[in-house]
Design a protein around this motif. Structure first.
Motif, PDB file in Angstrom:
ATOM      1  N   GLY A 174       1.527   5.343   6.892  1.00 18.38           N
ATOM      2  CA  GLY A 174       1.911   3.946   6.710  1.00 18.38           C
ATOM      3  C   GLY A 174       3.292   3.637   7.259  1.00 18.38           C
ATOM      4  N   LEU A 175       4.232   4.590   7.097  1.00 17.85           N
ATOM      5  CA  LEU A 175       5.604   4.364   7.564  1.00 17.85           C
ATOM      6  C   LEU A 175       5.668   4.189   9.075  1.00 17.85           C
ATOM      7  N   SER A 176       4.995   5.070   9.817  1.00 19.69           N
ATOM      8  CA  SER A 176       5.049   4.973  11.280  1.00 19.69           C
ATOM      9  C   SER A 176       4.424   3.661  11.757  1.00 19.69           C
ATOM     10  N   THR A 177       3.380   3.191  11.055  1.00 15.89           N
ATOM     11  CA  THR A 177       2.786   1.898  11.407  1.00 15.89           C
ATOM     12  C   THR A 177       3.726   0.748  11.035  1.00 15.89           C
TER      13      THR A 177
ATOM     14  N   ILE B 145       0.841  -1.200   0.000  1.00 10.34           N
ATOM     15  CA  ILE B 145       0.000   0.000   0.000  1.00 10.34           C
ATOM     16  C   ILE B 145       0.874   1.247   0.000  1.00 10.34           C
ATOM     17  N   LEU B 146       2.003   1.190   0.714  1.00  8.76           N
ATOM     18  CA  LEU B 146       2.954   2.308   0.678  1.00  8.76           C
ATOM     19  C   LEU B 146       3.532   2.468  -0.720  1.00  8.76           C
ATOM     20  N   ALA B 147       3.758   1.350  -1.399  1.00  8.78           N
ATOM     21  CA  ALA B 147       4.255   1.407  -2.778  1.00  8.78           C
ATOM     22  C   ALA B 147       3.232   2.087  -3.691  1.00  8.78           C
ATOM     23  N   TRP B 148       1.956   1.762  -3.508  1.00  2.67           N
ATOM     24  CA  TRP B 148       0.900   2.427  -4.294  1.00  2.67           C
ATOM     25  C   TRP B 148       0.888   3.928  -4.011  1.00  2.67           C
TER      26      TRP B 148
ATOM     27  N   LEU C  18       0.053  16.360  -1.382  1.00  2.00           N
ATOM     28  CA  LEU C  18      -0.038  16.457   0.066  1.00  2.00           C
ATOM     29  C   LEU C  18      -0.747  15.231   0.652  1.00  2.00           C
ATOM     30  N   PHE C  19      -1.818  14.815  -0.001  1.00  5.95           N
ATOM     31  CA  PHE C  19      -2.602  13.680   0.491  1.00  5.95           C
ATOM     32  C   PHE C  19      -1.796  12.385   0.466  1.00  5.95           C
ATOM     33  N   PHE C  20      -1.125  12.109  -0.651  1.00  9.01           N
ATOM     34  CA  PHE C  20      -0.392  10.842  -0.752  1.00  9.01           C
ATOM     35  C   PHE C  20       0.895  10.857   0.064  1.00  9.01           C
ATOM     36  N   LEU C  21       1.454  12.048   0.296  1.00 10.39           N
ATOM     37  CA  LEU C  21       2.588  12.144   1.213  1.00 10.39           C
ATOM     38  C   LEU C  21       2.122  11.841   2.636  1.00 10.39           C
ATOM     39  N   MET C  22       0.895  12.278   2.960  1.00 12.64           N
ATOM     40  CA  MET C  22       0.318  11.965   4.272  1.00 12.64           C
ATOM     41  C   MET C  22       0.104  10.460   4.419  1.00 12.64           C
ATOM     42  N   LEU C  23      -0.468   9.812   3.393  1.00 10.63           N
ATOM     43  CA  LEU C  23      -0.672   8.366   3.436  1.00 10.63           C
ATOM     44  C   LEU C  23       0.649   7.632   3.629  1.00 10.63           C
TER      45      LEU C  23
END
Length: 660
Positions: free
Chosen positions: A440-443, A137-140, A431-436
């Motif tokens: 995801g990274l912190s999780t 999902i992070l790759a997407w 901005l939105f996909f940088l937020m996603l």
């Protein structure tokens, strides 16, 4: 040597280890903890880690979807109730266990009894399964982030072949076409494998590289990344909220969210979904909570932490839901206005042809369709709409809001479509996909810590080579993750998301709760917490752990299992010919894979139990052969060792011993 003298000696050793800031396992098991354990530099770092792990992608797309589908405000009330009664007590249990024993999930349960070590291993297996698909999902998100730096956005308009619009896009929408055809190039079913998607493979490699670099030096390096990855999403959410509230239709969307429909409380499936969301929102059973709290000093107020992190998690979910409903309200209002304009144009055509009775003519000025309000049209349509020829349609904002999509579809289709309508859409998209990506990274850091910390605590060799273990784990994760980069990879992501974690994690938490509250003893556990914090938590926790939480988790386990057997599992596929989504049943081999995933995740629990029992029998046999060498000492004086292995329950009347 008497039992009491051995007890005193062991108690002194334990006290000494606590003064050094960490607790090892009892001497008969052998300490498996590294000689020098890391710790947080500050309470802020710890909070960033715990909040970063618990607040993830589910807060942005799963929680809003559940509110959307299950009665809005009524679901919020139900969620808060279950959070207070089940979520926070279990969260507190894991925090306290990790902080008291200062080891990962394997060490914590093995510390209580070697027979329970399998619980920790199961947590590691589930964490690995989750890490495999979560990083996809992070790759997407990386793929969409890279495509956001162009104007117009590639998903704003349908592509053309010559002078003709691509039919698949024309039948669906530009955002759906870009997601299914350009990003995933998805097959029509899970049976069709297809080739690897080169772009997604590259993005997956980048995602695992970022995770590896962030975890390179354990929590010392990951927490530096978390200063950005845990805080940045809140900045973006507030920016989106401010911008969203300025949009036409935002207030309608938010009011739809908060309007309570209490009748949904009668639906058992809504309770199941709310309980599951509480369960996953807090990250129970992963072992990551235990791992992070194990780096805390022994006197840290973990009770307050449980409430604080849970409150932040809930408020983040509400904030994300406000943003999503505001933006989806704007999207729905636009579609409803288009619907009204289209119907008014049809009505004008019929009036000119004389097909409409003058009684049915609306009182408002429909000669200018764009000026007709949705409210006026709705009132008129309910009275006369069905009597007018030409198949006029109802333009209902609430029904349009109900056409929300779940999970990845919400982020990569619905929300993406809404952002493409905003001025400066590339900026908002980036901005939105940088937020996603940061969510995801912190999780992911927490999930990987749930794998690495227990293994390095348990095995000295791995503890000495933690950097190599981290790199090796990321390489293995990438190689197995290539499964999800095939053209049918999206369907495997859904399979893993729905079935590789849910059931095993619920079983893990059932074992955790039962082990602490019944085998170890809830009173003893509260005694340990009192010795650790200097004050005793309320006795209500005893009854919550022993009865309410345990029964709730067993009920959730039963509901989830029954649902799996009654209803054949399905997945949402993309039909290229119809250019639409459709639910398909998983084939037989896919059901077998699901069963294997669940069995493999739970296998460590019985294996560790059997292994410990066999070891105990071997020890008893060797003791029987040497009987007579040592004098038998009467233990009727109730002298207890500070740490009594629960595997001796058959020989001893005590249930277990305290941590401290």
């Amino acid at each position: 040597v008497s039992v009491c003298s051995r007890s005193t000696q062991r108690h002194n050793e334990t006290t000494e280890s606590e003064l050094n800031g960490y607790a090892g396992e009892e001497s008969q098991q052998g300490s498996t903890e590294p000689a020098a354990r890391a710790g947080w530099n500050s309470k802020v770092e710890y909070f960033l880690a715990q909040v970063g792990f618990s607040v993830g992608l589910g807060n942005v797309w799963r929680f809003p979807y559940l509110c959307h589908q299950n009665g809005g405000g009524a679901f919020l009330l139900l969620y808060v109730l279950l959070m207070l009664v089940v979520g926070i007590p279990l969260f507190f249990l894991e925090l306290a266990a990790g902080q008291a024993i200062r080891q990962g999930s394997i060490g914590v349960w093995r510390y209580i009894s070697p027979r329970l070590a399998g619980i920790g291993y199961s947590s590691c297996v589930v964490c690995f399964f989750v890490a495999l698909y979560y990083n996809v999902i992070l790759a997407w998100s990386l793929f969409y982030l890279g495509n956001s730096f162009q104007y117009p956005l590639p998903w704003e308009q349908c592509p053309k072949q010559g002078n003709l619009t691509v039919k698949e896009c024309e039948k669906s929408s530009p955002t759906s076409y870009f997601w299914y055809r350009k990003a995933l190039d998805v097959t029509d079913s899970i049976d069709e494998t297809g080739s690897f998607n080169t772009y997604i493979v590259c993005c997956l490699l980048a995602a695992w590289t970022i995770v590896c670099l962030g975890m390179f030096k354990g929590i010392k390096s990951s927490v530096k990344v978390m200063y950005f990855s845990s805080i940045f999403p809140y900045v973006v959410l507030f920016c989106f909220l401010i911008r969203g509230l300025m949009l036409d239709g935002a207030l309608e969307g938010i009011s739809y969210m908060f309007y309570p429909k209490l009748e949904i409380w009668a639906d058992i499936q809504v309770w199941r979904q709310a309980a599951t969301q509480v369960f996953f929102a807090l990250g129970l059973g992963f072992g990551s909570i235990i791992a992070y709290s194990s780096y805390n000093p022994k006197n840290n107020n973990c009770h307050r932490d449980a409430f604080t992190v849970s409150a932040i998690n809930f408020l983040t979910s509400v904030l994300a839901t406000l943003v999503v409903f505001a933006v989806l309200g704007f999207r729905a209002k636009g579609k409803v206005v288009e619907c009204v304009v289209s119907n008014m144009e049809k009505l004008s055509d019929h009036l000119h042809s004389g097909d409409v009775d003058t009684i049915l003519i609306p009182h408002f000025n429909f000669s200018d369709p764009g000026s007709v309000s949705v409210e006026d049209y709705t009132v008129w349509f309910k009275q006369h709409g069905h009597d007018v020829p030409g198949n006029l349609t109802e333009c209902d904002l609430e029904k349009e809001m109900q056409k929300g999509v779940e999970g990845t579809g919400l982020a990569f289709i619905a929300f993406t479509e809404a952002m493409s309508l905003l001025p400066g859409s590339p900026f908002w998209s980036a901005l939105f996909f940088l937020m996603l990506l940061n969510l995801g990274l912190s999780t992911m850091f927490g999930t990987m810590e749930g794998i690495l910390a227990p293994l390095t605590d348990r095995f000295k060799t791995l503890a000495k080579n933690k950097t190599k273990l981290t790199i090796f784990s990321c390489i293995i994760g990438f190689l197995i993750g290539l499964l999800f980069t095939q053209r049918c990879g999206n369907y495997f992501v859904m399979m893993f998301d729905d079935y590789s974690a849910t059931l095993p994690l619920i079983i893990v938490v059932v074992f955790e709760t039962f082990s602490v509250s019944w085998l170890y003893g809830a009173d003893r556990f509260l005694d340990d917490i009192e010795g650790m914090l200097g004050w005793r938590p309320h006795v209500i926790y005893k009854y919550l752990w022993k009865y309410i939480c345990l029964l709730a988790m067993l009920g959730l386990l039963a509901a989830t299992t029954i649902r799996m057997f009654i209803t054949r599992p399905t997945y949402m596929a993309w039909n290229q010919d119809k250019a639409s989504e459709e639910y398909l049943k998983y084939p037989g081999w896919a059901l077998a894979v699901m069963a294997l995933l669940i069995i493999f995740a739970m296998m460590p629990v019985p294996v560790a139990l059997i292994h410990a029992v066999l070891q105990d029998r071997t020890k008893l046999t060797s003791r029987d052969t040497e009987i007579g060498r040592y004098s038998i000492v009467n233990t009727d004086d109730k002298c207890e060792t500070p740490m009594t292995d629960m595997s001796d329950l058959d020989q001893r009347s005590t249930t277990a011993a305290s941590f401290s």
